[in-house]
Enzyme design. Structure first.
Site, PDB file in Angstrom:
ATOM      1  N   SER A  92      -5.170  -2.685   2.074  1.00  0.00           N
ATOM      2  CA  SER A  92      -5.852  -2.217   0.662  1.00  0.00           C
ATOM      3  C   SER A  92      -6.633  -0.801   1.002  1.00  0.00           C
ATOM      4  CB  SER A  92      -6.783  -3.506   0.334  1.00  0.00           C
ATOM      5  OG  SER A  92      -6.996  -2.972  -1.154  1.00  0.00           O
ATOM      6  N   ASP A 130      -1.591  -6.547  -3.307  1.00  0.00           N
ATOM      7  CA  ASP A 130      -2.651  -6.570  -2.274  1.00  0.00           C
ATOM      8  C   ASP A 130      -2.433  -7.357  -1.427  1.00  0.00           C
ATOM      9  OD1 ASP A 130      -4.730  -5.826  -1.174  1.00  0.00           O
ATOM     10  OD2 ASP A 130      -6.276  -6.355  -2.738  1.00  0.00           O
TER      11      ASP A 130
END
Length: 342
Positions: A59, A226
């Protein structure tokens, strides 16, 4: 940019400590806090962090390892965050983008249902809950643009071991894009045939595809979300490399816990779960004989950040708090890591 990874680095580095760097998720404020941490680690170790044998990020960490892998330094990152007129234009343009403090209205569908089963198997409540969130309505083009600006002619960065972690939306398996092969932490069906062939912009967007905020990213015929929805850092993916040392920089965890009041207590629930996950990953590294330097925010930095790590209005305060605390934070991490091999 000053530094580019090359084959000569290998012969020099292999005669000394084989180090890896693992950077966790953390949104806009975690990105800023980590830039300060990277600079402090460099100074404390008297070591150019761009020479790490492997850079793995999730991320916000994916953005940061991509920047490091392209030859940008922690000092370059801080110059951009500080608004220096001499800042690297790619970094300056990137940190100037504000994707918003809250997610836009979601779209129809639940694309991450595979995370529910993965979360239940791993006893990870936040992973299971992430799978129940609707398709995000956010626009990840700012991340794709960043990746494209950093990439060289190969479509990736010059450092050959820059790994960007995403999670397969159908299975919850973590995939390190940019690795020589598709490395995963669970036995799962084969996905992207050649992780090195993945577009860097797509890989960063996938690693940042927060369930409920951004839509999944399709790579190699599969959807990815993610990587932080499964693991905040994914430091355990480095265990097979048998490195001498791994520097873990994790904005979303706090070893030993962190006090909170008001809305910050909600953030601490997620932080507690992510910390437990990182505890397990660090234990695996240490059991393999790898020394771990673990750098995480403390109460002062967390107070500056507040409960919403996407709140760009708090970035200046976050940078200031991190700079006040980081020398002590890194010194304590180095002292605590000495001799802590399982």
């Amino acid at each position: 940019m000053g530094y580019r990874w090359n084959s000569n680095t290998v012969s020099i580095r292999n005669m000394t400590t084989r180090r890896g760097v693992a950077i966790g998720c953390g949104g806009l404020l975690g990105f800023a806090w980590t830039a300060v941490a990277l600079d402090a680690v460099e100074r404390a170790l008297n070591w150019d962090i761009r020479t790490a044998d492997v850079l793995i990020g999730t991320s916000a960490g994916a953005e940061l390892v991509a920047a490091l892998g392209s030859g940008r330094s922690p000092a370059d990152l801080l110059a951009a965050l500080d608004g220096s007129p001499n800042a690297d234009p790619v970094l300056a343009a990137h940190v100037a983008v504000d994707p918003g403090s809250f997610p836009p209205l979601p779209r129809l569908g639940f694309p991450g249902l595979g995370l529910v089963g993965a979360g239940l198997r791993a006893r990870s409540p936040y992973t299971a809950l992430a799978g129940l969130l609707p398709r995000g309505g956010g626009d990840a083009d700012w991340l794709r643009s960043f990746g494209h600006a950093l990439a060289d002619r190969s479509g990736w960065v010059s450092h050959p071991a820059t790994w960007v972690v995403g999670a397969d939306a159908a299975t919850g398996a973590r995939v390190a894009f940019g690795a020589n092969d598709t490395r995963r932490a669970t036995a799962a069906p084969s996905v992207a045939a050649d992780a090195k062939a993945v577009d860097l912009g797509d890989a960063i967007a996938a690693s940042w595809a927060i369930p409920g905020w951004f839509p999944p990213v399709r790579i190699g015929g599969r959807d990815y979300v993610d990587g932080g929805s499964v693991s905040s850092v994914s430091a355990d993916l480095l265990v097979p490399l048998e490195l001498d040392e791994v520097v873990v920089i994790a904005p979303m965890t706090s070893e030993g816990g962190a006090p909170a009041t008001g809305l910050n207590r909600v953030e601490r629930l997620l932080r507690t779960q992510m910390t437990r996950g990182l505890d397990r990953e660090v234990a695996l590294l240490r059991a393999a004989g790898t020394r771990v330097i673990r750098v995480e925010p403390g109460p002062e930095e967390l107070a500056a950040m507040g409960p919403n790590f996407m709140d760009s209005a708090r970035r200046t305060a976050t940078l200031a708090a991190a700079r006040r605390a980081m020398t002590t934070r890194v010194t304590d991490s180095l002292r605590g890591s000495a001799g802590r091999l399982a």
